[in-house]
Scaffold this motif. Structure first.
Motif, short mmCIF file in Angstrom:
data_model
loop_
_atom_site.label_atom_id
_atom_site.label_comp_id
_atom_site.label_asym_id
_atom_site.label_seq_id
_atom_site.Cartn_x
_atom_site.Cartn_y
_atom_site.Cartn_z
N LEU A 5 -26.04 -88.96 -67.80
CA LEU A 5 -24.80 -88.71 -67.06
C LEU A 5 -24.52 -87.21 -66.95
O LEU A 5 -24.12 -86.72 -65.89
N SER A 6 -24.73 -86.49 -68.02
CA SER A 6 -24.40 -85.07 -68.04
C SER A 6 -25.31 -84.26 -67.12
O SER A 6 -24.93 -83.17 -66.70
N LEU A 44 -20.71 -94.51 -63.85
CA LEU A 44 -20.89 -95.72 -64.66
C LEU A 44 -20.43 -96.96 -63.89
O LEU A 44 -21.05 -98.02 -63.99
N SER A 45 -19.34 -96.84 -63.15
CA SER A 45 -18.83 -97.99 -62.39
C SER A 45 -19.77 -98.40 -61.27
O SER A 45 -19.81 -99.55 -60.89
N MET A 51 -16.13 -94.44 -74.07
CA MET A 51 -15.56 -93.10 -73.92
C MET A 51 -14.60 -93.02 -72.74
O MET A 51 -13.77 -92.11 -72.69
N TYR A 52 -14.75 -93.93 -71.80
CA TYR A 52 -13.99 -93.82 -70.56
C TYR A 52 -12.95 -94.93 -70.39
O TYR A 52 -12.30 -95.01 -69.37
N GLN A 53 -12.80 -95.78 -71.40
CA GLN A 53 -11.81 -96.85 -71.34
C GLN A 53 -10.40 -96.26 -71.33
O GLN A 53 -10.10 -95.36 -72.11
N PRO A 54 -9.55 -96.78 -70.45
CA PRO A 54 -8.16 -96.30 -70.47
C PRO A 54 -7.47 -96.69 -71.78
O PRO A 54 -7.86 -97.65 -72.44
N LEU A 55 -6.48 -95.93 -72.13
CA LEU A 55 -5.64 -96.24 -73.28
C LEU A 55 -4.28 -96.60 -72.70
O LEU A 55 -3.49 -95.72 -72.37
N GLY A 56 -4.05 -97.89 -72.51
CA GLY A 56 -2.86 -98.32 -71.78
C GLY A 56 -2.95 -97.79 -70.36
O GLY A 56 -3.98 -97.95 -69.71
N PRO A 57 -1.92 -97.09 -69.90
CA PRO A 57 -1.96 -96.57 -68.53
C PRO A 57 -2.66 -95.22 -68.41
O PRO A 57 -2.73 -94.65 -67.32
N HIS A 114 -15.27 -85.98 -66.45
CA HIS A 114 -15.18 -87.33 -67.02
C HIS A 114 -14.88 -88.38 -65.95
O HIS A 114 -15.39 -89.50 -66.03
N LEU A 115 -14.09 -88.04 -64.95
CA LEU A 115 -13.86 -88.97 -63.85
C LEU A 115 -15.16 -89.20 -63.07
O LEU A 115 -15.44 -90.31 -62.63
N GLY A 116 -15.96 -88.15 -62.94
CA GLY A 116 -17.28 -88.29 -62.31
C GLY A 116 -18.18 -89.21 -63.11
O GLY A 116 -18.89 -90.06 -62.54
N HIS A 117 -18.17 -89.06 -64.42
CA HIS A 117 -18.94 -89.95 -65.28
C HIS A 117 -18.49 -91.40 -65.10
O HIS A 117 -19.31 -92.31 -64.99
N LEU A 118 -17.18 -91.59 -65.08
CA LEU A 118 -16.63 -92.94 -64.92
C LEU A 118 -17.05 -93.55 -63.58
O LEU A 118 -17.45 -94.72 -63.54
N ARG A 119 -16.98 -92.75 -62.50
CA ARG A 119 -17.44 -93.26 -61.19
C ARG A 119 -18.90 -93.64 -61.22
O ARG A 119 -19.29 -94.67 -60.69
#
Length: 157
Positions: free
Chosen positions: A34-35, A154-155, A101-107, A147-152
């Motif tokens: 990812l990095s 991964l999704s 690492m990318y899971q939301p914590l609540g909202p 991190h948003l790029g990583h999340l995209r």
């Protein structure tokens, strides 16, 4: 804004660095891949922001200390740092998986990236330091953006 040594800033940095050091010794499988796809501009913002935020956290002290209403900014920053620690505890407890690492914590999206940036922004407001606030914004553009790029990525898998 006043120069000095900030114990509060040093504590915040310890809260930031300790889980990151543990994470660096046991990076999850797939993180290195990812990095390699990180945007170079965001990476430059992140690195500059890291240096500026780390420095400003320890060299600026609040000229009004713990007086009202300034202490409310500090309290909010402390809450965000506590939530950051909760996000790390959850990550380590759940097996140190990449998607953890990318899971939301609540909202709160990408809490491991967004919470410390927000906390250091509030710390800068508490210190009445425009330099610390701008430093946190620069860090946020890079760090949260990466991190948003990583999340995209991964999704999309």
């Amino acid at each position: 804004m006043r120069f000095g040594f900030s114990i509060v800033g040093a504590v915040f940095l310890a809260m930031l660095f300790i889980p990151n050091i543990k994470w660096a010794k046991h990076q999850p499988l797939g993180y290195e891949e990812l990095s390699q796809h990180e945007d170079k501009t965001l990476l430059a913002f992140e690195r500059v922001g890291q240096v500026l935020t780390t420095t400003s956290a320890v060299v600026f002290v609040c000229p009004r200390g713990f007086s009202f209403p300034w202490v409310l900014w500090l309290a909010a920053a402390c809450v965000l740092m506590a939530l950051y620690e909760v996000a790390w505890v959850r990550y380590f407890r759940d097996g140190e998986k990449l998607d953890g690492m990318y899971q939301p914590l609540g909202p709160i999206p990408v809490p491991i990236a967004s919470l410390p940036v927000a906390a250091f922004l509030l710390l800068g407001i508490w210190c009445q330091s425009p330099i610390a606030v701008v430093s946190a914004v620069i860090l946020g553009i890079g760090h949260i953006g990466i991190h948003l790029g990583h999340l995209r990525e991964l999704s999309a898998r």
